[in-house]
Design an enzyme around this catalytic site. Sequence first.
Site, PDB file in Angstrom:
ATOM      1  N   ASP A  45       3.518   4.672   3.827  1.00 32.89           N
ATOM      2  CA  ASP A  45       4.274   5.037   3.920  1.00 32.89           C
ATOM      3  C   ASP A  45       4.783   5.487   2.289  1.00 32.89           C
ATOM      4  O   ASP A  45       4.588   4.629   1.804  1.00 32.89           O
ATOM      5  CB  ASP A  45       5.228   3.603   4.547  1.00 32.89           C
ATOM      6  CG  ASP A  45       6.709   3.824   4.894  1.00 32.89           C
ATOM      7  OD1 ASP A  45       6.976   4.813   5.917  1.00 32.89           O
ATOM      8  OD2 ASP A  45       7.480   3.150   3.936  1.00 32.89           O
ATOM      9  N   GLU A  48       2.753   9.566   3.149  1.00 29.51           N
ATOM     10  CA  GLU A  48       3.664  10.721   3.241  1.00 29.51           C
ATOM     11  C   GLU A  48       3.922  11.296   1.824  1.00 29.51           C
ATOM     12  O   GLU A  48       3.608   9.869   0.882  1.00 29.51           O
ATOM     13  CB  GLU A  48       4.515   9.585   3.663  1.00 29.51           C
ATOM     14  CG  GLU A  48       5.136   9.352   4.629  1.00 29.51           C
ATOM     15  CD  GLU A  48       6.508   8.496   5.129  1.00 29.51           C
ATOM     16  OE1 GLU A  48       7.152   8.966   6.183  1.00 29.51           O
ATOM     17  OE2 GLU A  48       7.155   7.659   4.735  1.00 29.51           O
TER      18      GLU A  48
END
Length: 640
Positions: A326, A352
Amino acid sequence: MKKMIQLVAIIMALLVPQSINARTGVNYGPSASAFSVETNGDAQQVRLRIYNDGLGGKPVKTINMKRDPSSKTLWQASVKGDLKGKFYTFDVKYNGKFRGECPGIWATAVGVNGKRGAIVDLDKTDPQGWNTDKRPEIAAKDLIIYEMHHRDFSIDESSGMEHKGKFLALTEPRAIEHLKALGVNAVHILPSFDYASVDETRLDEPQYNWGYDPVNYNVPEGGYSTDPYRPEARIREFKQMVQALHRAGIKVILDVVYNHTWNIDGSNFQRTRPDYFYRKNADGSYSNGSGCGNETASEREGMRNFMIESVKYWVSEYHIDGFRFDLMGVHDIETMNAIRQALPDDIFIYGEGWSAGSCAYSGELAMKANISKMPGIAAFSDEMRDALRGPWDSNSKAAFLGGMKGNEESIKFGIVGAIQHPGVDYGKVNYSKAPYATEPTQMIAYVSCHDDMCLVDRLKASVKGITTDELIRLDLLAQTVVMTSQGVPFMLSGEEMLRDKKGVHNSFESPDSINHLDWGNLECYPQVMDYYKGLIAMRKAHPAFHMGSAEMVRRNLDFLPTENCLVAYHINGRNVPGETWGDIYVAFNAHKRARTITVPAGTYTVVCRNIKCDQQGLTTVTTRDGKVTIPAQSALIIHN
Ligand code: CA
């Protein structure tokens, strides 16, 4: 003497546990348990408390821990007796004040709501046959990832599953058969470590959260277990889930959130080593690159080491196959590369490649643009995603799927897997003006994920007056672009049953009525699931769609002339090892009317046309002038 030394060495090896256990809060032994906790150098006192329960009650023992004489920061205590089934906390004093009880950062088992560490015999948590459980052998280029939330997946009555919203749902035949029928070979489970936002003492009430609020990084979430009060239950049930998926040949990827913690003052980091694990701004405030109020400092040795040991632990104890980071862009490059180095090659790592705010770090961050400096690590492509569905900062703006021209080069960027390719005009790509990936397996191809609107909602919000027929056509067109990309394809669970979230853009704490999958949709829209199955089966059977090497993609894939809202390419399958098709033509038509492409005259087998996809062949087409028609709002795939 020599024997004596050997004996001492053996005893020492037994006393000094390996890896995460070396730093764990507790090292259990049937006659004594050793506790340790690391603090900052200015800690004044550390209290260890032993409890009978995971929550409430008075401590049965309170022990003042001793500072290790060889270290300024390590505190230890040994407690005699069999402590299995007991719970513990550490409480560290700084500047005359105790910071508050916590299980420490290395707990591998906790009581309800993760407030206290639990003393369990981890070996006893293994389900039957666990010692023969193996990670399925699937290369990165062959992965097809299915992103899911435990509660979304099984909570609705229509799921027919017994263990609704639990890890165990994924052990049930209904779940496994669905995943196998669809053909995905990896599930990416949303945060499944212990998080804060679901109260585990009130599981009889409906509660929902995605779980991006970490508390105990190395313990499964209690809300997904059948009994969060029994520390072994969540551990065993998590392993049962992994085992069932592995038996079905499906990998398990964990969504990890090391970039921030639920809160600062209450976190295990802050209570044991105040301000060590977080980045601060020049004015002393906490930096907020996560958008959640704090950001961790992966560049510090202790934080970097924590991340490395944590992922290694999930691999060794739970047989995890991959990690999705994340906000990976909050972490530094060195840490991500060190994690890559520390894990076996077959563990898939992606994240990400962005942050949610500016980070208080002057070195290079693990952003998408830096992916070429992180071999073996992939990043999500927002280029392809937004070129298909529309930009992230607006729900109503359409792009390719909505018949908007100008997105073609961004789609081509996604088709080749974000690598350097002579057929892509990078100056016209929406975000990255240069290829970021060295290899196509460093790009995640997708059109929707848990964030933002799901595909159905996005299409409804951005394509004016869309009919159900158009919705289905565009949904299938979008996923065809994803599933034929040379990047690693990724889909949000439920897209195969045309899920919607009633237009909710950020459903992180929305009720089940928004987030649940409606399994009844499989009967309402059987053509959708059929197409997804056919599409995925085609990708798996044809290496041309996942060559896995930038050099091969450059050599064997070339684009046909691009027109507005029409992207088409050719793959020379003869040059792709294992490929049985010769010339393969793929075309995506986002127009509301049929279009044509020009290919060499001849006879071709049609495997995908007009929202049907079957790699065995739907029909054949013979063209004398080379013109082949692509029906409106759909994909065409032909080969000879
Ligand atoms: Ca929890």
